[in-house]
Design an enzyme around this catalytic site. Structure first.
Site, PDB file in Angstrom:
ATOM      1  N   MET A 130      10.864  25.067   0.683  1.00 45.84           N
ATOM      2  CA  MET A 130      10.072  24.136  -0.120  1.00 45.84           C
ATOM      3  C   MET A 130      10.949  23.260  -1.006  1.00 45.84           C
ATOM      4  O   MET A 130      10.711  22.057  -1.132  1.00 45.84           O
ATOM      5  CB  MET A 130       9.070  24.907  -0.980  1.00 45.84           C
ATOM      6  N   TYR A 137      15.125  31.558   5.834  1.00 42.77           N
ATOM      7  CA  TYR A 137      13.931  32.292   6.236  1.00 42.77           C
ATOM      8  C   TYR A 137      13.933  32.646   7.721  1.00 42.77           C
ATOM      9  O   TYR A 137      14.433  31.875   8.553  1.00 42.77           O
ATOM     10  CB  TYR A 137      12.673  31.470   5.926  1.00 42.77           C
ATOM     11  N   ARG A 172     -10.031   0.017  15.465  1.00 47.28           N
ATOM     12  CA  ARG A 172      -9.947   0.869  14.286  1.00 47.28           C
ATOM     13  C   ARG A 172     -11.032   0.434  13.305  1.00 47.28           C
ATOM     14  O   ARG A 172     -12.015   1.121  13.113  1.00 47.28           O
ATOM     15  CB  ARG A 172      -8.552   0.787  13.664  1.00 47.28           C
ATOM     16  N   LYS A 205       0.837  -1.199   0.000  1.00 49.05           N
ATOM     17  CA  LYS A 205       0.000   0.000   0.000  1.00 49.05           C
ATOM     18  C   LYS A 205       0.871   1.248   0.000  1.00 49.05           C
ATOM     19  O   LYS A 205       2.068   1.189   0.311  1.00 49.05           O
ATOM     20  CB  LYS A 205      -0.924  -0.002   1.219  1.00 49.05           C
TER      21      LYS A 205
END
Length: 750
Positions: free
Chosen positions: A691, A642, A514, A416
């Protein structure tokens, strides 16, 4: 003649072949560098000797006899590598290789599984040199040096010829004492002292591994009394060795298999296997002349034509004078589109005339043809940040867990979230070839993508949407059903489509709370199932909440007891017994009594064992790497990044590297305790991760240049460490790597 033990028979035949030749033979073993040392020795010695050597990394119980079998009367030197994965294997390889000269490259953590400790691994590898005359090694590996000294004084003491040790060291006296190592502009100059005289070489590499491998080769050249000038000339011209077959994404929905390392029919067959495993309808082979095979070219290229025809290859591009000269030998294959070029430059001039799309392309060529230039044109240029996924390491991890299972216990593997960020169909295909019983995805779309890629294994979907049930049936995906709502919706769809005995999986809640049926739901569940002819319960399972924590052992045992009781009620009501599975990765390790019919392997396959019991046996399969974009000198008092968070308290060298939080590098690492690895040394992060970029302090790392490789995680920096720094778990790091980061799949031949 029929034999009962095929591998043993193959080894005995190869040993018989070896006994017919009285030539120098170099045997190479160690944790890393075997193939590079072998290939560099070949580059250095090919003008002096007719050399037979292991193709690729043929160093296993089968690869070694196949390598030695190539010996013939024309050869004057043999170079073979030997690798082992468990005790007792080297004795067989020693009888086949019978080296006169040995090289022990190094000792490290690679391939530790199967051995009690590193000392046992060293002693097992040393069996290769029971009858050797000379052994070359690095004295700076303390445990290795100690074991070799003991080996030469005990095991070899009774030999007619004592073992001659030729050691090298950067720290102490040795046969070759390294006086200095200086790196400059992509080259390394090494000075040493050998037999009371100063010697020096220069190599076109700067990384530590290449330096070590080169010195091992240098030691052999000095032992063989090759003139210093000839050694220096050869070392300066050493070429890089592409160690492993790599699978990369190309432009226009292509898959590029880059095996531009060497070119011979044996390794070509292996590469063609990989090509045809990609499940692409179109396939192209780009091949260079096959150099130094020792075979007549007419016979060689006639056999090549037959191989391409048998494999059903539809397009072939041959590059080189020999292939062009013998192009007529391919005319018999009427279905083959064939093109021939005198050299790589000639092909590149015509590259625009070819369309590569929706196909798999194999690049296989001798190093002198520089096929990397073709690879650059074919490969998809996404980003300078790359994640490599070692599929061979993944298979080794699978075997580590399989060895803990009772015979007949099945294996379901989690793929998955694109195989935890490692790649969906690429990983699934290798698992299918490795004989796992089930694959598991989270959502139907993931399963559909695997089916479209040609995966035929049964696939369980753990979180199916009721809107996708019809699509799941169409694509033969098996749903996890966890409550009456999911069950009744699926039955309605199945009855409408008209299927019978469709396999589904019932999830039980034994304490995770769950998803899953509670024990109080069983009466309603069994009553409903009794009326359904469209379903067959393939398995019943539950999930352990704390298998990795021994503090909750009593709770885990309580879960297992409840699971068995609920499964018993279900089986009695159904009239048959579905498969039972409870254990995840940690459960496989900690609770063998609860393996039942099948186990579910997740994070452990990818090299991480949260129980901590197998970390010395598992290999981390992924490595995330980027490059340095720019280096700046920054004075004390300045700030970095930053919000001016990066304070510079003294003059520093700062490197900007090409990775940021958009690539999946957590911004939480900006807190100041994290680092990356550059030139095998930690480079601390400084300032806030942006980023697409972040900055690291390289003030205390020498010889760093723009464009140098940066390791974000890998063997030298485990992913668990990043997770600890970021205050999270390895799952989140792995699944968070952005899809804009290119994946490169590596398939080693061990």
């Amino acid at each position: 003649m029929r034999v009962t033990a095929t591998v043993t028979a193959l080894q005995q035949l190869a040993a018989s072949v070896r006994s017919g030749f009285d030539i120098p033979v170099i045997g190479i073993t160690g944790s890393n560098g075997k193939t590079i040392v072998k290939e560099w020795l070949y580059q250095l010695l090919k003008d002096r000797f007719s050399i037979v050597r292991s193709p690729g990394s043929y160093n296993s119980q089968i690869g070694v006899p196949l390598s030695v079998w190539k010996m013939n009367d024309q050869h004057t030197l043999g170079i073979f590598e030997a690798g082992i994965s468990e005790p007792g294997e080297m004795e067989s390889l020693e009888r086949i290789i019978r080296p006169t000269v040995g090289i022990f490259t190094n000792i490290g953590e690679a391939h530790n599984q199967g051995f009690l400790n590193s000392r046992q691994k060293i002693n097992e590898k040393l069996q290769l040199f029971r009858h050797a005359e000379v052994l070359i090694y690095c004295k700076d590996y303390y445990e290795l040096n100690e074991a070799i000294q003991l080996f030469s004084q005990t095991v070899r003491k009774s030999s007619d010829k004592p073992l001659q040790l030729i050691s090298w060291s950067q720290k102490t006296e040795a046969a070759l004492q390294i006086l200095s190592i200086r790196k400059e502009q992509g080259r390394t100059e090494i000075e040493g002292l050998f037999q009371d005289r100063k010697v020096s070489v220069q190599i076109p590499f700067v990384d530590a591994a290449s330096v070590e491998n080169a010195i091992n080769c240098w030691c052999y050249m000095l032992y063989a009394a090759i003139p210093d000038e000839e050694i220096a000339d050869g070392m300066a011209l050493l070429k890089p060795i592409a160690m492993r077959l790599e699978i990369r994404q190309g432009d226009n929905n292509t898959i590029v298999i880059n095996d531009a390392y060497n070119s011979d029919l044996t390794s070509l067959q292996i590469a063609l296997d990989t090509l045809q495993q990609q499940n692409m309808t179109a396939q192209t082979v780009i091949l260079s002349d096959m150099l130094q095979t020792g075979r007549a070219e007419v016979a060689l290229y006639s056999e090549l034509s037959e191989i391409l025809q048998k494999r059903g290859i539809r397009r072939f591009i041959g590059i080189g004078n020999a292939l062009t000269h013998y192009s007529h030998l391919f005319d018999a294959n009427k279905d083959l589109q064939k093109y021939f070029f005198r050299d790589t430059a000639d092909f590149l001039r015509h590259f625009k005339d070819f369309v590569f799309e929706n196909e798999a392309v194999l690049l296989k060529g001798s190093r002198s043809f520089a096929f990397e230039k073709i690879s650059l044109l074919l490969e998809q240029r996404i980003h300078q940040t790359v994640m490599t996924v070692n599929l061979s390491a993944m298979v080794q991890n699978l075997q580590v867990f399989r060895r803990r299972l009772k015979p007949g216990t099945r294996t379901m593997v989690m793929v998955k979230a694109s195989s935890y960020g490692s790649g969906g169909h690429e990983v699934a295909r290798v698992l299918e070839q490795s004989g796992v019983d089930y694959l598991t995805v989270a959502y139907a779309d993931e399963g559909v993508a695997l089916r479209k890629a040609g995966i035929e294994l049964p696939i369980m979907v753990m979180s199916p949407s009721i809107d996708a049930f019809d699509r799941m049936i169409l694509w033969r995906l098996e749903p996890e059903l966890f409550n009456m709502r999911s069950l009744t919706h699926f039955v309605a769809v199945a009855e409408n489509i008209g299927v019978k005995d469709y396999p589904v999986h019932i999830k039980l809640d034994t304490g995770m709370h769950r998803l899953g049926f509670m024990e109080s739901d069983l009466d309603e569940l069994t009553a409903y199932l009794d009326k359904c002819s469209c379903l067959r319960i393939a398995s019943v399972f539950s999930h352990l909440a704390a298998a990795d924590d021994q503090a909750h052992r009593a709770f885990t045992q309580q879960q297992a007891g409840l699971f068995q009781r609920m499964c018993g009620k279900l089986s009695d009501a159904l009239g048959y017994r579905p498969l039972m599975h409870l254990c995840n990765t940690a459960g496989i390790v900690q609770y063998p009594e609860y393996h039942f019919d099948m186990v579910r392997l997740g994070l452990g396959l990818y090299g991480i064992d949260s129980s901590g019991s197998l970390n010395n046996q598992l290999r981390q399969i992924s490595a995330l790497k980027t490059v340095i974009a720019q280096i700046k000198e920054v004075d004390a008092g300045e700030t970095i990044g930053y919000s001016r968070k990066g304070k510079v308290d003294r003059h520093k060298r700062i490197a900007t590297i090409c990775i940021g939080y958009a690539d999946g590098y957590p911004r939480a690492l900006s807190r100041g305790n994290a680092y990356v690895m550059i030139s095998n040394k930690p480079a601390p992060l400084i300032g806030i991760i942006a980023m697409d970029m972040c900055m690291v302090d390289i003030t205390d790392i020498d010889q760093v240049q723009e464009g140098d490789e940066v390791i974000i995680f890998g063997d030298a920096l485990p992913i668990q460490q990043l997770a600890d720094w970021a205050g999270t778990i390895p799952y989140e790091i792995m699944t968070g790597i952005s899809q804009r980061v290119k994946r490169v799949y590596i398939n080693e031949t061990q």
